[in-house]
Structures are given as structure tokens and as C-alpha cells.
Design a protein around this motif. Structure first.
Motif, PDB file in Angstrom:
ATOM      1  N   VAL A   1     -55.199  45.273   9.622  1.00 17.82           N
ATOM      2  CA  VAL A   1     -54.588  43.957   9.780  1.00 17.82           C
ATOM      3  C   VAL A   1     -55.474  43.123  10.696  1.00 17.82           C
ATOM      4  CG1 VAL A   1     -52.573  42.678  10.594  1.00 17.82           C
ATOM      5  CG2 VAL A   1     -52.264  44.906   9.489  1.00 17.82           C
ATOM      6  N   LEU A   2     -55.876  41.963  10.215  1.00 14.69           N
ATOM      7  CA  LEU A   2     -56.695  41.031  10.986  1.00 14.69           C
ATOM      8  C   LEU A   2     -55.832  39.844  11.377  1.00 14.69           C
ATOM      9  CD1 LEU A   2     -59.716  41.087   8.530  1.00 14.69           C
ATOM     10  CD2 LEU A   2     -59.527  42.345  10.674  1.00 14.69           C
ATOM     11  N   MET A   3     -55.741  39.567  12.676  1.00 14.16           N
ATOM     12  CA  MET A   3     -54.977  38.414  13.164  1.00 14.16           C
ATOM     13  C   MET A   3     -55.951  37.316  13.565  1.00 14.16           C
ATOM     14  SD  MET A   3     -52.061  39.900  15.726  1.00 14.16           S
ATOM     15  CE  MET A   3     -53.281  40.430  16.913  1.00 14.16           C
ATOM     16  N   LEU A   4     -55.740  36.131  13.052  1.00 19.87           N
ATOM     17  CA  LEU A   4     -56.500  34.956  13.463  1.00 19.87           C
ATOM     18  C   LEU A   4     -55.489  33.867  13.780  1.00 19.87           C
ATOM     19  CD1 LEU A   4     -58.545  36.312  10.997  1.00 19.87           C
ATOM     20  CD2 LEU A   4     -59.947  34.757  12.343  1.00 19.87           C
ATOM     21  N   ILE A   5     -54.865  34.027  14.918  1.00 16.11           N
ATOM     22  CA  ILE A   5     -53.799  33.123  15.336  1.00 16.11           C
ATOM     23  C   ILE A   5     -54.153  32.531  16.699  1.00 16.11           C
ATOM     24  CG2 ILE A   5     -52.052  34.315  13.968  1.00 16.11           C
ATOM     25  CD1 ILE A   5     -51.126  35.739  16.461  1.00 16.11           C
ATOM     26  N   PRO A   6     -53.455  31.466  17.109  1.00 13.34           N
ATOM     27  CA  PRO A   6     -53.768  30.857  18.395  1.00 13.34           C
ATOM     28  C   PRO A   6     -53.695  31.871  19.546  1.00 13.34           C
ATOM     29  CG  PRO A   6     -52.334  29.422  17.147  1.00 13.34           C
ATOM     30  CD  PRO A   6     -52.411  30.724  16.393  1.00 13.34           C
ATOM     31  N   ALA A   7     -54.642  31.758  20.458  1.00 15.08           N
ATOM     32  CA  ALA A   7     -54.716  32.664  21.605  1.00 15.08           C
ATOM     33  C   ALA A   7     -53.495  32.505  22.503  1.00 15.08           C
ATOM     34  CB  ALA A   7     -55.991  32.379  22.390  1.00 15.08           C
ATOM     35  N   GLY A   8     -53.281  33.518  23.333  1.00 13.89           N
ATOM     36  CA  GLY A   8     -52.203  33.475  24.311  1.00 13.89           C
ATOM     37  C   GLY A   8     -50.934  34.132  23.816  1.00 13.89           C
ATOM     38  N   GLN A   9     -49.814  33.528  24.160  1.00 14.59           N
ATOM     39  CA  GLN A   9     -48.511  34.103  23.843  1.00 14.59           C
ATOM     40  C   GLN A   9     -48.300  34.365  22.344  1.00 14.59           C
ATOM     41  OE1 GLN A   9     -45.098  31.850  25.140  1.00 14.59           O
ATOM     42  NE2 GLN A   9     -43.720  33.571  24.803  1.00 14.59           N
TER      43      GLN A   9
END
Length: 133
Positions: free
Chosen positions: A72-80
């Protein structure tokens, strides 16, 4: 779609995530895609009908669709947002599955996530395709 049919999963379909999903599909991989916005995932599939994309509205269905061990590759906004997705996704993953944060996380967040996931049966990789702040 039911069953384990996808080679890799991509969560987050913004510019970077959508581009990576298209890149993987262009190389023959069947890609499960998931986005916070179901419409975003459906739009990617509709725009690339020749690609090997399958959109999933729920993380549970997304995970079930992946061959094992899962990637699974996540490319989502950093942080919370990364912490929230890991908290929701972690319980769905099994031994030897790999969860990659390929977004813009700060190195200290990556180190914290790596340490906190060390006792999990799945593996965490903080890859970071851009610099972090």
C-alpha cells in the motif's frame, strides 16, 4: 469487485498519487485506488478506461482487493492525515504487508511512525518523495 485481484494499492489521488497510480498501471500492474473523495477515485478510473484501475470507496474493500503480501502506497497530505490513515489502515493489514508513506512527511514524523509501528505484524516504510517541512 470482490477478491484479491490488485497488485498494489494507492491511497491519495492528488497530483503525485494519481501520477504514481497511472505510472504503475502503464507498466501492467493492476492498481487498487482509494481517496477520501470517492468521486476523485471514480474520476481517475473513468479518465483512464484502458488502465488497470479499480476504485474502492472503503479501506476494508481496498485492502481485501490486494494480493498478499499487500503493498500500500500512501500519497496524502503530511501530518495528521497520515496518522489518521495509518490508524484506520493498520488493523486491516496482516503479517508482511508493507505500508509506504510516500508523501511529504517531516523526517521526525517518519521516525515516530516507524518506531510506533515496529511492534505491528506489517511493515512501515517512510519513503518521502519530496522534502518535507
Amino acid at each position: 469487485m470482490i477478491g484479491t485481484t490488485c497488485d498494489v494499492g494507492v491511497i491519495g489521488l492528488g497530483v503525485m498519487g494519481g501520477g504514481l497510480a497511472r505510472n504503475l498501471a502503464s507498466r501492467g500492474y493492476r492498481v487498487a485506488v482509494h481517496s477520501r473523495s470517492v468521486e476523485t477515485a471514480q474520476r481517475l478510473v473513468a479518465q483512464h478506461l484502458d488502465a488497470q484501475f479499480v476504485a474502492y470507496a472503503s479501506l476494508e474493500a481496498f485492502v481485501r482487493a490486494l494480493v498478499r503480501p499487500r503493498l500500500v502506497l500512501m500519497l496524502i497530505p503530511a501530518g495528521q492525515p497520515v496518522d489518521v490513515v495509518i490508524a484506520r489502515l493498520g488493523p486491516l493489514l496482516d503479517r508482511d504487508d508493507v505500508l509506504v508513506d510516500a508523501g511529504n512527511s517531516h523526517f521526525s514524523d517518519t521516525e515516530r511512525r516507524g518506531a510506533s509501528s515496529a511492534s505491528e505484524p506489517w511493515r512501515f516504510v517512510g519513503m518521502g518523495v519530496s522534502g518535507g517541512s
